[in-house]
Write a protein that holds these residues in place. Structure first.
Motif, mmCIF file in Angstrom:
data_model
loop_
_atom_site.group_PDB
_atom_site.id
_atom_site.type_symbol
_atom_site.label_atom_id
_atom_site.label_comp_id
_atom_site.label_asym_id
_atom_site.label_seq_id
_atom_site.Cartn_x
_atom_site.Cartn_y
_atom_site.Cartn_z
ATOM 1 N N LEU A 166 7.535 110.953 -12.078
ATOM 2 C CA LEU A 166 7.715 109.890 -13.065
ATOM 3 C C LEU A 166 6.858 108.676 -12.742
ATOM 4 C CD1 LEU A 166 11.589 109.862 -13.687
ATOM 5 C CD2 LEU A 166 9.802 110.807 -15.141
ATOM 6 N N ALA A 167 6.823 108.312 -11.468
ATOM 7 C CA ALA A 167 6.067 107.133 -11.047
ATOM 8 C C ALA A 167 4.568 107.304 -11.286
ATOM 9 C CB ALA A 167 6.341 106.832 -9.587
ATOM 10 N N GLU A 168 4.075 108.513 -11.100
ATOM 11 C CA GLU A 168 2.645 108.763 -11.321
ATOM 12 C C GLU A 168 2.295 108.707 -12.807
ATOM 13 O OE1 GLU A 168 1.884 112.518 -9.523
ATOM 14 O OE2 GLU A 168 2.188 111.782 -7.467
ATOM 15 N N LYS A 169 3.177 109.225 -13.639
ATOM 16 C CA LYS A 169 2.913 109.273 -15.076
ATOM 17 C C LYS A 169 3.284 107.979 -15.775
ATOM 18 C CE LYS A 169 3.495 112.388 -19.023
ATOM 19 N NZ LYS A 169 4.127 113.635 -19.512
ATOM 20 N N HIS A 170 4.348 107.309 -15.287
ATOM 21 C CA HIS A 170 4.839 106.083 -15.918
ATOM 22 C C HIS A 170 5.052 105.005 -14.848
ATOM 23 C CE1 HIS A 170 5.648 108.523 -19.510
ATOM 24 N NE2 HIS A 170 6.265 109.395 -18.711
ATOM 25 N N PRO A 171 3.991 104.509 -14.232
ATOM 26 C CA PRO A 171 4.136 103.563 -13.118
ATOM 27 C C PRO A 171 4.670 102.204 -13.572
ATOM 28 C CG PRO A 171 1.846 103.727 -13.774
ATOM 29 C CD PRO A 171 2.579 104.782 -14.554
#
Length: 260
Positions: A125-130
């Protein structure tokens, strides 16, 4: 950062229930207006879990994230971290549900119960929606001043979560009571004061006794604080008792803001 009200200490639980897979995202806490944020604490100078910070702001992204926010067994004898990651379910910039994720202990807390959870999957999630965020505290002198700016605060897309000021009381003042047979305890003073204050105000008020330096050092007296509208100080007649000056409260809005 918003106070972590779920758990910030070692917790021991005694109940173990059957395993099931449940998502933090469900029909009760998510609708078309919902936002979901993962936020590591700003107080952690090592930024241990900033790598897991994420932002989900549309229904499609939230539904795609549902499998990554699934947790399993309710567990016992587990620990919570001071620097655990908070996951907030937000509607209209207000928190409606929240979870404390403890990556080091592979668990997540919700409503006083702990469940197994692997935080490593939050990396996706963090990589796609930081998300990079910051906290801002905005002060107001009065409710009227805040109401003039409220609409703009809620309309600002960079304000993710807003904790509004508490305008219950305008301010407070102290009253010093001698410790004697009539005023032998804070409870006795409360019983004396309350009906008198109720006669001079229809608004909410509070009477409190705190272990201030004055109350600790001078045990021959009780200094009580009265919070409410300023009119109480003006109208309350307390013969031979020392009333302190009026102190207006500082009203603060806490803004959690997107910073990327």
């Amino acid at each position: 950062m918003i106070k972590q009200v779920l758990l910030t200490a070692t917790i021991t639980l005694s109940t173990l229930v059957s395993a099931q897979v449940t998502s933090m995202i469900n029909d009760k806490n998510v609708d078309q207006s919902t936002k979901v944020y993962g936020m590591a604490p700003l107080t952690d100078t090592n930024k241990t879990y900033d790598k897991y910070n994420f932002i989900l702001e549309n229904p499609s992204a939230i539904q795609q994230a549902k499998p990554l926010l699934e947790y399993g067994y309710q567990v016992t004898n587990v620990q919570a971290q001071d620097n655990g990651l908070m996951i907030y379910i937000v509607k209209d910039k207000k928190i409606v549900d929240q979870w404390l994720v403890n990556p080091a202990f592979y668990n997540v807390f919700h409503d006083g119960a702990a469940f197994s959870y692997n935080a490593d999957q939050l990396s996706t999630l963090a990589e796609k929606h930081p998300l990079i965020y910051k906290e801002e505290i905005k002060s107001f002198k009065s409710e009227k001043e805040y109401q003039k700016q409220r609409q703009a605060l809620f309309a600002d897309p960079y304000n993710l979560i807003i904790t509004e000021p508490d305008f219950t009381y305008e301010g407070y003042f102290d009253v010093q009571f001698p410790k004697n047979e009539q005023f032998k305890s804070p409870e006795a003073i409360d019983a004396y004061l309350r009906p008198m204050i109720e006669k001079v105000t229809k608004k909410k008020f509070d009477i409190s006794y705190v272990l201030s330096e004055k109350n600790i050092m001078d045990r021959s007296q009780f200094t009580m604080s009265i919070a409410g509208e300023e009119n109480i100080l003006k109208k309350l007649k307390l013969d031979n008792l020392q009333k302190g000056d009026w102190k207006s409260l500082n009203y603060e809005a806490i803004l959690i803001k997107k910073n990327n």
